[in-house]
Design a protein around this motif. Structure first.
Motif, PDB file in Angstrom:
ATOM      1  N   ASP A   1       0.922  -1.190   0.140  1.00 59.15           N
ATOM      2  CA  ASP A   1      -0.197  -0.159  -0.070  1.00 59.15           C
ATOM      3  C   ASP A   1       0.727   1.164   0.056  1.00 59.15           C
ATOM      4  O   ASP A   1       1.650   1.408   0.841  1.00 59.15           O
ATOM      5  CB  ASP A   1      -1.097  -0.298   1.312  1.00 59.15           C
ATOM      6  CG  ASP A   1      -1.626   1.091   1.417  1.00 59.15           C
ATOM      7  OD1 ASP A   1      -1.673   2.065   0.549  1.00 59.15           O
ATOM      8  OD2 ASP A   1      -2.293   1.525   2.611  1.00 59.15           O
TER       9      ASP A   1
ATOM     10  N   ALA B   1       0.312   4.275   0.850  1.00 61.74           N
ATOM     11  CA  ALA B   1       0.340   5.037   1.771  1.00 61.74           C
ATOM     12  C   ALA B   1       0.938   4.526   3.125  1.00 61.74           C
ATOM     13  O   ALA B   1       1.743   5.210   3.880  1.00 61.74           O
ATOM     14  CB  ALA B   1      -1.148   5.479   2.392  1.00 61.74           C
TER      15      ALA B   1
ATOM     16  N   ASP C   1       4.223   6.029   5.061  1.00 65.65           N
ATOM     17  CA  ASP C   1       4.142   6.448   6.437  1.00 65.65           C
ATOM     18  C   ASP C   1       5.486   5.620   7.382  1.00 65.65           C
ATOM     19  O   ASP C   1       6.201   6.367   7.945  1.00 65.65           O
ATOM     20  CB  ASP C   1       3.133   5.395   7.346  1.00 65.65           C
ATOM     21  CG  ASP C   1       1.733   6.394   7.198  1.00 65.65           C
ATOM     22  OD1 ASP C   1       1.789   7.405   7.253  1.00 65.65           O
ATOM     23  OD2 ASP C   1       0.769   5.652   7.371  1.00 65.65           O
TER      24      ASP C   1
ATOM     25  N   GLU D   1       4.582  13.938   2.500  1.00 67.63           N
ATOM     26  CA  GLU D   1       3.179  14.732   2.609  1.00 67.63           C
ATOM     27  C   GLU D   1       2.426  14.571   1.206  1.00 67.63           C
ATOM     28  O   GLU D   1       1.429  14.069   0.907  1.00 67.63           O
ATOM     29  CB  GLU D   1       3.103  15.654   3.474  1.00 67.63           C
ATOM     30  CG  GLU D   1       3.332  15.304   4.849  1.00 67.63           C
ATOM     31  CD  GLU D   1       3.816  16.556   5.715  1.00 67.63           C
ATOM     32  OE1 GLU D   1       3.453  17.800   5.165  1.00 67.63           O
ATOM     33  OE2 GLU D   1       3.917  16.639   6.847  1.00 67.63           O
TER      34      GLU D   1
ATOM     35  N   GLU E   1       1.820  11.273   0.042  1.00 67.72           N
ATOM     36  CA  GLU E   1       0.741  10.671   0.607  1.00 67.72           C
ATOM     37  C   GLU E   1      -0.848  11.238  -0.011  1.00 67.72           C
ATOM     38  O   GLU E   1      -1.583  10.342  -0.178  1.00 67.72           O
ATOM     39  CB  GLU E   1       0.695  11.064   2.077  1.00 67.72           C
ATOM     40  CG  GLU E   1      -0.270  10.500   3.065  1.00 67.72           C
ATOM     41  CD  GLU E   1      -0.192  11.071   4.611  1.00 67.72           C
ATOM     42  OE1 GLU E   1       0.637  12.142   4.657  1.00 67.72           O
ATOM     43  OE2 GLU E   1      -0.775  10.385   5.413  1.00 67.72           O
ATOM     44  N   ARG E   2      -0.796  12.469  -0.296  1.00 71.70           N
ATOM     45  CA  ARG E   2      -2.220  12.955  -0.592  1.00 71.70           C
ATOM     46  C   ARG E   2      -2.238  12.242  -2.011  1.00 71.70           C
ATOM     47  O   ARG E   2      -3.398  11.791  -2.584  1.00 71.70           O
ATOM     48  CB  ARG E   2      -1.758  14.584  -0.910  1.00 71.70           C
ATOM     49  CG  ARG E   2      -2.281  15.411   0.325  1.00 71.70           C
ATOM     50  CD  ARG E   2      -2.523  16.836   0.064  1.00 71.70           C
ATOM     51  NE  ARG E   2      -1.276  17.292  -0.567  1.00 71.70           N
ATOM     52  CZ  ARG E   2      -0.324  17.771   0.202  1.00 71.70           C
ATOM     53  NH1 ARG E   2      -0.190  17.768   1.413  1.00 71.70           N
ATOM     54  NH2 ARG E   2       0.637  18.505  -0.617  1.00 71.70           N
TER      55      ARG E   2
ATOM     56  N   TRP F   1      -1.255   9.545  -3.512  1.00 73.92           N
ATOM     57  CA  TRP F   1      -1.443   8.022  -3.541  1.00 73.92           C
ATOM     58  C   TRP F   1      -2.976   7.701  -2.762  1.00 73.92           C
ATOM     59  O   TRP F   1      -3.557   6.957  -3.295  1.00 73.92           O
ATOM     60  CB  TRP F   1      -0.424   7.414  -3.187  1.00 73.92           C
ATOM     61  CG  TRP F   1       0.632   7.411  -4.047  1.00 73.92           C
ATOM     62  CD1 TRP F   1       1.898   8.084  -4.107  1.00 73.92           C
ATOM     63  CD2 TRP F   1       0.623   6.891  -5.561  1.00 73.92           C
ATOM     64  NE1 TRP F   1       2.779   7.906  -4.914  1.00 73.92           N
ATOM     65  CE2 TRP F   1       2.031   7.241  -5.959  1.00 73.92           C
ATOM     66  CE3 TRP F   1      -0.246   6.027  -6.136  1.00 73.92           C
ATOM     67  CZ2 TRP F   1       2.314   6.895  -7.472  1.00 73.92           C
ATOM     68  CZ3 TRP F   1       0.372   5.488  -7.461  1.00 73.92           C
ATOM     69  CH2 TRP F   1       1.532   6.146  -8.032  1.00 73.92           C
ATOM     70  N   ILE F   2      -3.305   8.511  -1.973  1.00 71.41           N
ATOM     71  CA  ILE F   2      -4.615   8.443  -1.473  1.00 71.41           C
ATOM     72  C   ILE F   2      -5.621   8.939  -2.279  1.00 71.41           C
ATOM     73  O   ILE F   2      -6.642   8.147  -2.455  1.00 71.41           O
ATOM     74  CB  ILE F   2      -4.751   9.120   0.008  1.00 71.41           C
ATOM     75  CG1 ILE F   2      -3.660   8.356   0.891  1.00 71.41           C
ATOM     76  CG2 ILE F   2      -6.001   9.090   0.513  1.00 71.41           C
ATOM     77  CD1 ILE F   2      -3.759   9.137   2.231  1.00 71.41           C
TER      78      ILE F   2
ATOM     79  N   ARG G   1      -4.814  11.470  10.037  1.00 74.24           N
ATOM     80  CA  ARG G   1      -5.220  11.685   8.919  1.00 74.24           C
ATOM     81  C   ARG G   1      -6.919  11.783   8.791  1.00 74.24           C
ATOM     82  O   ARG G   1      -7.266  10.897   9.333  1.00 74.24           O
ATOM     83  CB  ARG G   1      -4.617  10.466   7.923  1.00 74.24           C
ATOM     84  CG  ARG G   1      -4.762  10.945   6.493  1.00 74.24           C
ATOM     85  CD  ARG G   1      -4.270   9.855   5.605  1.00 74.24           C
ATOM     86  NE  ARG G   1      -2.940   9.211   5.764  1.00 74.24           N
ATOM     87  CZ  ARG G   1      -2.456   8.128   5.775  1.00 74.24           C
ATOM     88  NH1 ARG G   1      -3.117   7.067   5.864  1.00 74.24           N
ATOM     89  NH2 ARG G   1      -1.259   7.921   5.905  1.00 74.24           N
TER      90      ARG G   1
END
Lengths: 175, 247
Positions: A112, A114, A118, A163, A166-167, A169-170, B217
């Motif tokens: 994953d 995200a 992390d 960050e 993260e944005r 791929w989410i 989040r």
């Protein structure tokens, strides 16, 4: 490293141990990563390349150990220092490998993205913590602490980039 | 160790244009005595709202907050005002100093409001300014101080009533790199002195001083982990410099 040692010799001829001492002072806490043989190995390479030579003065003690040799720059060495000082080469900055890792994770479904972000962020924050602890031991405003600050600011920028990853791929995931 | 703060199933929702936004979404959190915890996440993830709920600056829609051994989520505004003054020290991004008061007057104010005699409040304030290395600026108004000095004064103010916990919301947000390092050094000293600290930030340098990190989040805590790995100094150094050509 080769050039840094040449540059130290550009001021005046010096012994190997003196060069090592000055290099450690410049690196501050990072100087601890310098292993004792580093400077001597570099000096013999530089000597083979004709960039430094022993200046012919006799050694200071009874035994002429490698520590006692006084080195000086050759004209070619001086030219190399001048070129180095004016060169604008910089480390390549694109974090390609991690970027491709995220692309691969998303494409294959093997991990994953995200979660990878992390884990990576955590690793960088731990390094940042260690680095800052190292920096705190330094005298405020010292030349050596400037190097630690540079390393910390780069890690901080990397975390900000994570960050953005993260944005992205989410959002991709929810599409 | 005992818990200084314990939150269970906290929920806070705000009305927005289209649909209500759940800023804090069923969050559990325990802050042990003497522990430094950072809460990190992108802007809008709910980390500041969480700090406000824990510090009584806002009320949760649901859930439970305990401060020490006391349940506090249902307290009135007046009760919260006293509790905050006595037990919580706040540090904010914008410093929030009173412009008309000198540095030392800003620091002693919370002590005076708590009924500490004037002489003792002044001595405590001066001791703190000395400890935070800003005593020579004690008589200056905030607008005569640099950003880093203002934040030092704000930290002194947060500590003056010996709070159970210091809560800092983006404490380095208005500081340049140098002053950031300076203030973070100060927080690291508080951490080492086992002052309980809760640090909300999106700044990696600030977050990384903590013993433990919480990642948020969309209003939820999505990760909790320790940061203090006790890495030996040789390994830190080895990871720092690449001396390349002579290895």
């Amino acid at each position: 490293m080769q050039e840094a040692i040449l540059a130290l010799l550009a001021k005046e001829p010096a012994h190997g141990y003196e060069l090592r001492r000055r290099l450690e002072a410049a690196l501050g806490p990072a100087g601890g990563a310098l292993n004792p043989g580093h400077v001597y190995v570099t000096l013999s390479r530089l000597e083979r390349s004709g960039l430094v030579r022993e200046d012919g003065r006799p050694g200071l003690g009874a035994h002429r150990s490698r520590d006692r040799h006084v080195y000086e720059l050759t004209p070619a060495g001086r030219e190399r220092v001048e070129t180095w000082l004016n060169d604008v080469t910089w480390a390549k900055v694109a974090p390609v490998e991690f970027h491709l890792k995220l692309v691969a994770a998303a494409a294959t479904g093997l991990a994953d993205p995200a979660a990878l972000v992390d884990a990576q962020r955590l690793e960088l924050l731990r390094r940042l913590r260690d680095l800052q602890e190292l920096g705190r031991a330094e005298e405020e405003g010292s030349t050596g602490s400037l190097l630690i600050e540079g390393a910390a600011l780069r890690l901080q920028a990397d975390v900000r980039w994570l960050e953005a990853c993260e944005r992205h791929w989410i959002e991709e995931e929810s599409r | 160790m005992s818990a200084v703060i314990e939150a269970r199933d906290l929920v806070k929702t705000f009305d927005a244009d289209e649909a209500p936004v759940r800023a804090v979404d069923h969050v559990d959190l325990v802050l042990e005595e003497g522990e430094t915890v950072s809460v990190m996440g992108p802007s809008g993830c709910g980390k500041s709202t969480l700090l406000h709920l824990l510090g009584g600056l806002e009320r949760p829609d649901a859930g439970e907050v305990r401060l020490g051994d006391r349940r506090v989520d249902g307290l009135s505004e007046t009760e919260w005002a006293v509790l905050r003054r006595r037990s919580i020290g706040f540090v904010f991004q914008a410093f929030n100093l009173v412009d008309e008061l000198t540095a030392i007057e800003n620091v002693e104010l919370p002590a005076l409001l708590l009924g500490v005699p004037r002489g003792r409040a002044r001595r405590n304030a001066l001791d703190l300014l000395e400890r935070l290395r800003v005593a020579e600026r004690a008589g200056h108004l905030p607008d005569r101080l640099s950003g880093g000095e203002r934040q030092r004064v704000a930290v002194a103010r947060a500590l003056v009533n010996e709070p159970l916990v210091v809560m800092a919301d983006e404490p380095t947000g208005n500081l340049d790199s140098r002053a950031t390092g300076d203030i973070l050094g100060l927080f690291a000293e508080l951490r080492d002195a086992r002052q309980t600290l809760l640090l909300v930030t999106h700044d990696a340098r600030a977050a990384s001083i903590a013993d433990r990190l919480l990642t948020m989040r969309d209003g939820a805590v999505v990760g909790q982990t320790r940061l203090d790995t006790g890495t030996p100094i040789e390994r830190v150094l080895a990871g720092l410099v690449d001396l390349g050509d002579t290895a």
